[in-house]
Design a protein around this motif. Structure first.
Motif, PDB file in Angstrom:
ATOM      1  N   ILE A 128       0.858  -1.183   0.000  1.00 27.51           N
ATOM      2  CA  ILE A 128       0.000   0.000   0.000  1.00 27.51           C
ATOM      3  C   ILE A 128       0.896   1.236   0.000  1.00 27.51           C
ATOM      4  N   LEU A 132      -2.547   4.645  -3.733  1.00 33.65           N
ATOM      5  CA  LEU A 132      -3.883   4.303  -3.224  1.00 33.65           C
ATOM      6  C   LEU A 132      -4.504   5.441  -2.407  1.00 33.65           C
ATOM      7  N   TRP A 135      -8.305   6.305  -2.813  1.00 32.12           N
ATOM      8  CA  TRP A 135      -8.917   5.125  -3.406  1.00 32.12           C
ATOM      9  C   TRP A 135     -10.270   4.863  -2.748  1.00 32.12           C
ATOM     10  N   LYS A 142      -8.932  -3.880  -5.572  1.00 33.66           N
ATOM     11  CA  LYS A 142      -7.600  -3.555  -5.053  1.00 33.66           C
ATOM     12  C   LYS A 142      -7.526  -3.456  -3.526  1.00 33.66           C
TER      13      LYS A 142
END
Length: 182
Positions: A128, A132, A135, A142
């Motif tokens: 991570i 991200l 996100w 994902k």
DNA sequence: CTCGGGATTGAG
DNA sequence: TCAATCCCGAGC
């Protein structure tokens, strides 16, 4: 791997941050990285709540970095710390109110807990990073979250002071770190 | 390394 | 005068 059947929805996150933080304990953080899926049991979190919270990035108001925290709930807020580690936070509360829950420790079946028992370590293990940031965690792609298994009884939630926020004056004392035995 | 604040610079 | 840029401290 099949599409997840149970994904925590946006309404769950659009609530009081202290409640969301405790409700996230025992839930699963699920990561799909290039087809490999990990299901990580959340065992320790911290709440960061509003501009009045001097421990929060949002205590200095809206900036390019903190914009994510001011956005819709149910999104990931990922930032880099010490130039080495990434930290994963889950945005909570209504749009324009800056708040989030920092994921501090998770447990993954058949993985040495020492690899995932810190906010930086778990991001490293689960791949991570800031790609991200922002996100949407309700899409089931994902990175997303799944509810606790209702069959499993949660151990008592421990409340304690947050870690590494000596600069936060009186806010240091808040018992906004929550954990369960894992 | 990244951010954000205050200090410094410099264009108009 | 004021905005762009520099610089430094702090960060789980």
């Amino acid at each position: 791997m099949q599409k997840p059947s149970l994904i925590i929805n946006r309404k769950f996150y659009e609530r009081d941050t202290l409640k969301v933080a405790q409700d996230l304990l025992g839930c699963f953080l699920v990561r799909d990285y290039r087809g490999k899926i990990w299901r990580a049991l959340i065992t320790e979190v911290e709440a960061y709540l509003g501009e009045k919270d001097l421990a929060s990035h949002a205590s200095r108001g809206r900036t390019p970095r903190t914009e994510t925290m001011y956005g819709e709930p149910g999104y990931a807020y990922v930032y880099m710390i010490y130039g080495i580690y990434h930290c994963l936070n889950i945005v909570t509360e209504k749009k324009d109110f800056p708040a989030a829950v920092l994921i501090r420790s998770v447990r993954i079946e058949s993985v040495d807990h020492r690899k995932t028992n810190g906010p930086g370590k778990l991001c490293n293990f689960l791949k991570i990073d800031r790609k991200l940031n922002r996100w949407d965690l309700t899409k089931g792609e994902k990175l997303w979250l799944e509810p606790r298994d209702p069959k499993i009884k949660l151990s008592k939630i421990q409340k304690s002071k947050r870690i590494g926020i000596d600069y936060a004056q009186h806010c240091r004392e808040y018992l906004w770190r929550f954990s369960i035995k894992s």
